[in-house]
Design a protein around this motif. Structure first.
Motif, PDB file in Angstrom:
ATOM      1  N   SER A  43     161.193 -35.534  62.477  1.00  0.00           N
ATOM      2  CA  SER A  43     159.945 -36.186  62.890  1.00  0.00           C
ATOM      3  C   SER A  43     159.319 -35.514  64.102  1.00  0.00           C
ATOM      4  O   SER A  43     158.091 -35.424  64.217  1.00  0.00           O
ATOM      5  N   HIS A  44     160.159 -35.042  65.013  1.00  0.00           N
ATOM      6  CA  HIS A  44     159.672 -34.445  66.264  1.00  0.00           C
ATOM      7  C   HIS A  44     159.542 -32.932  66.199  1.00  0.00           C
ATOM      8  O   HIS A  44     159.236 -32.301  67.216  1.00  0.00           O
ATOM      9  N   PHE A  45     159.772 -32.339  65.049  1.00  0.00           N
ATOM     10  CA  PHE A  45     159.628 -30.891  64.923  1.00  0.00           C
ATOM     11  C   PHE A  45     158.148 -30.513  64.997  1.00  0.00           C
ATOM     12  O   PHE A  45     157.313 -31.069  64.268  1.00  0.00           O
ATOM     13  N   HIS A  46     157.787 -29.611  65.893  1.00  0.00           N
ATOM     14  CA  HIS A  46     156.394 -29.231  66.113  1.00  0.00           C
ATOM     15  C   HIS A  46     156.065 -27.906  65.407  1.00  0.00           C
ATOM     16  O   HIS A  46     156.876 -26.985  65.373  1.00  0.00           O
ATOM     17  N   PHE A  47     154.875 -27.849  64.876  1.00  0.00           N
ATOM     18  CA  PHE A  47     154.357 -26.608  64.304  1.00  0.00           C
ATOM     19  C   PHE A  47     152.833 -26.704  64.269  1.00  0.00           C
ATOM     20  O   PHE A  47     152.255 -27.779  64.388  1.00  0.00           O
ATOM     21  N   GLY A  48     152.176 -25.569  64.109  1.00  0.00           N
ATOM     22  CA  GLY A  48     150.723 -25.530  64.072  1.00  0.00           C
ATOM     23  C   GLY A  48     150.163 -24.610  65.135  1.00  0.00           C
ATOM     24  O   GLY A  48     150.862 -24.238  66.092  1.00  0.00           O
ATOM     25  N   PRO A  49     148.906 -24.226  65.018  1.00  0.00           N
ATOM     26  CA  PRO A  49     148.276 -23.301  65.992  1.00  0.00           C
ATOM     27  C   PRO A  49     148.030 -23.971  67.334  1.00  0.00           C
ATOM     28  O   PRO A  49     147.132 -24.815  67.474  1.00  0.00           O
ATOM     29  N   GLY A  50     148.821 -23.587  68.317  1.00  0.00           N
ATOM     30  CA  GLY A  50     148.664 -24.170  69.651  1.00  0.00           C
ATOM     31  C   GLY A  50     147.350 -23.804  70.301  1.00  0.00           C
ATOM     32  O   GLY A  50     146.796 -24.574  71.098  1.00  0.00           O
ATOM     33  N   ALA A  51     146.824 -22.615  69.996  1.00  0.00           N
ATOM     34  CA  ALA A  51     145.560 -22.184  70.600  1.00  0.00           C
ATOM     35  C   ALA A  51     144.407 -23.104  70.206  1.00  0.00           C
ATOM     36  O   ALA A  51     143.414 -23.223  70.938  1.00  0.00           O
ATOM     37  N   LEU A  52     144.531 -23.762  69.058  1.00  0.00           N
ATOM     38  CA  LEU A  52     143.480 -24.689  68.596  1.00  0.00           C
ATOM     39  C   LEU A  52     143.793 -26.128  68.969  1.00  0.00           C
ATOM     40  O   LEU A  52     143.094 -27.056  68.522  1.00  0.00           O
ATOM     41  N   GLY A  53     144.838 -26.322  69.767  1.00  0.00           N
ATOM     42  CA  GLY A  53     145.213 -27.682  70.155  1.00  0.00           C
ATOM     43  C   GLY A  53     145.846 -28.460  69.027  1.00  0.00           C
ATOM     44  O   GLY A  53     145.819 -29.697  69.025  1.00  0.00           O
ATOM     45  N   LEU A  54     146.458 -27.758  68.070  1.00  0.00           N
ATOM     46  CA  LEU A  54     147.010 -28.418  66.886  1.00  0.00           C
ATOM     47  C   LEU A  54     148.491 -28.105  66.712  1.00  0.00           C
ATOM     48  O   LEU A  54     148.995 -28.030  65.586  1.00  0.00           O
ATOM     49  N   HIS A  55     149.210 -27.924  67.835  1.00  0.00           N
ATOM     50  CA  HIS A  55     150.665 -27.749  67.769  1.00  0.00           C
ATOM     51  C   HIS A  55     151.279 -29.146  67.787  1.00  0.00           C
ATOM     52  O   HIS A  55     151.648 -29.676  68.826  1.00  0.00           O
ATOM     53  N   LEU A  56     151.397 -29.751  66.610  1.00  0.00           N
ATOM     54  CA  LEU A  56     151.748 -31.167  66.498  1.00  0.00           C
ATOM     55  C   LEU A  56     153.114 -31.337  65.864  1.00  0.00           C
ATOM     56  O   LEU A  56     153.620 -30.456  65.155  1.00  0.00           O
ATOM     57  N   SER A  57     153.698 -32.517  66.083  1.00  0.00           N
ATOM     58  CA  SER A  57     154.958 -32.859  65.433  1.00  0.00           C
ATOM     59  C   SER A  57     154.699 -33.236  63.979  1.00  0.00           C
ATOM     60  O   SER A  57     153.556 -33.513  63.580  1.00  0.00           O
ATOM     61  N   VAL A  58     155.762 -33.269  63.197  1.00  0.00           N
ATOM     62  CA  VAL A  58     155.627 -33.655  61.783  1.00  0.00           C
ATOM     63  C   VAL A  58     155.058 -35.062  61.669  1.00  0.00           C
ATOM     64  O   VAL A  58     154.194 -35.325  60.828  1.00  0.00           O
ATOM     65  N   ALA A  59     155.536 -35.969  62.515  1.00  0.00           N
ATOM     66  CA  ALA A  59     155.032 -37.343  62.479  1.00  0.00           C
ATOM     67  C   ALA A  59     153.546 -37.403  62.804  1.00  0.00           C
ATOM     68  O   ALA A  59     152.790 -38.181  62.201  1.00  0.00           O
TER      69      ALA A  59
END
Length: 447
Positions: A43-59
């Motif tokens: 649930s807390h695993f993060h992924f996504g483009p951080g530069a776009l403010g979208l480095h989010l957790s799975v939840a």
């Protein structure tokens, strides 16, 4: 492929969607209470483009991203109701709209009173205000097979209005810091989306990337990203033009609904309903004012609010209850609306920051929704039995005239035929009784 079409058609049905949602919720509970550490890790695993403010957790991806698809479908449903459904006629729409508003206000009052008297936090006042469309319609589809169609229309309209105001509550009360640059960009994207629709531009390769940009800007603006889904759904045209079998809104909803019911909402449930249900946690639902307020709001507040609001509207306005419905039907639907799974879980996550409190609020939502589902299931089953009895009485043709007896009762010959039938049955019963008595008096009788 035929298999793909079969699966998509199944996912469009309310029963299948509700069952998948229930399976996902049960799977989340089992996973969280057996292998809790792995559930938390995923649930807390993060992924996504951080530069776009979208480095989010799975939840967060499930709650902010996938749930936007669900709200997009809800927006299309609302648009369809506004232009071609119950909400098009103000007189017909008045009753479910008033019922929905009262069904949101009364649970909020219940929660606030309980938390104030118990010295708890009033932050979660909006948690018990929402109704889960998928679960409620699935229960009605499974149990209410013999109920009037007007009952489903009433529930659907009520739930759609409920969702609309729940979205407004999220936008107004659970938005803290607003990034106006991103918000203006999101509105500009929505304007482009609207313009392309009006120019009849077609192609998923145009709208899907644009929708993702709008969603990303809305998320970064600080307003909950699901608002973007609703806004785009409301922009679709849901009226048919000459030569069209289906409007664009109907066509796109037809394509997106399987994705929402079979993937987006179940994944949200999987990563939102995983709460620890130890004995102390369940007992704590009835001891903490916040959790008790949620349960009472869903089970009692929803029922009182919807039923009372409907009665007051018919009593003091020109609104009238559909002739096909009885007040017992309204009471059953009011209790069914206490199933507040999806949106209630979402609001619970937004209303509280403490992880333990969020966990307990989720447990109270699950318990309150379960109680409401069982209670409404019993009430709906009683109404089904009642309507089946009425149907059997209407179809009864005891004199075998080819016309149901209920339509012949004003005919003088009907009473003569019925008297002859009853006399014939009575004579047959007397003859059988005499034969049974004679057989019992014979000592060598085979009987």
């Amino acid at each position: 492929l035929p298999e793909r079409n079969y699966l998509a058609d199944a996912l469009r049905t309310e029963t299948v969607g509700g069952v998948i949602l229930l399976v996902a919720a049960v799977a989340a509970l089992i996973w969280a209470n057996t292998f809790g550490s792995s559930y938390t890790t995923v649930s807390h695993f993060h992924f996504g483009p951080g530069a776009l403010g979208l480095h989010l957790s799975v939840a967060h991806w499930a709650a902010d991203g996938l749930l936007a698809i669900f709200f997009f479908v809800a927006g299309v449903e609302l648009k369809r109701e506004l232009v071609a459904g119950e909400l098009r006629d103000p007189k017909a729409a008045a009753l479910p709209v008033v019922a929905a508003l009262c069904g949101m206000a009364v649970p909020a009052i219940f929660y606030t009173l309980v938390t104030v008297l118990g010295s708890g936090s009033t932050s979660g006042w909006a948690v018990p205000t929402a109704t889960d469309i998928a679960f409620a319609l699935a229960v009605l589809a499974v149990i209410g097979t013999s109920l009037p169609s007007a009952l489903r229309a009433f529930l659907l309209t009520l739930a759609v209005v409920d969702d609309l105001f729940a979205i407004l509550i999220i936008a107004v009360f659970f938005t803290e810091n607003i990034n106006f640059v991103a918000l203006i960009g999101a509105f500009a994207g929505l304007a482009v989306f609207y313009l392309l629709l009006r120019l009849n531009v077609r192609g998923w390769y145009v709208y899907v990337p644009l929708a993702l940009v709008i969603w990303g800007l809305m998320y970064n603006s600080g307003i909950h990203a699901t608002i973007a889904g609703v806004a785009m759904g409301l922009m679709l045209r849901c009226t048919r033009r000459d030569g069209e079998e289906r409007s664009p809104g109907e066509r796109i909803e037809h394509l997106i609904r399987p994705l929402s019911a079979g993937f987006a909402v179940p994944l949200f449930a999987l990563f939102s309903a995983g709460v620890s249900l130890s004995g102390g946690a369940v007992a704590g639902v009835f001891t903490r004012p916040e959790t008790l307020g949620v349960v009472l709001g869903l089970v009692v507040g929803k029922t009182v609010g919807i039923y009372g609001g409907t009665w007051l509207a018919t009593r003091f306005t020109r609104a009238e209850l559909n002739k096909e419905l009885a007040w017992a039907d309204v009471f059953a639907v009011a209790s069914l609306a206490g199933i507040g799974f999806t949106v209630s879980l979402l609001i619970g996550e937004l209303a509280f920051t403490d992880a333990d409190m969020v966990n307990e609020i989720k447990a109270s939502v699950l318990l309150g929704s379960l109680i409401a589902a069982v209670l409404s299931g019993v009430l709906l089953k009683l109404r089904v039995r009642r309507y089946r009895a009425l149907t059997d009485a209407e179809e009864l043709d005891e004199d075998e005239s080819g016309v149901p007896d209920v339509y012949e009762q004003g005919d003088p010959e009907y009473h003569l035929r019925m008297a002859a039938i009853h006399e014939k049955k009575a004579a047959e019963h007397r003859r059988l009784a005499q034969l049974a008595g004679a057989a019992s008096n014979k000592p060598d009788s085979p009987a």
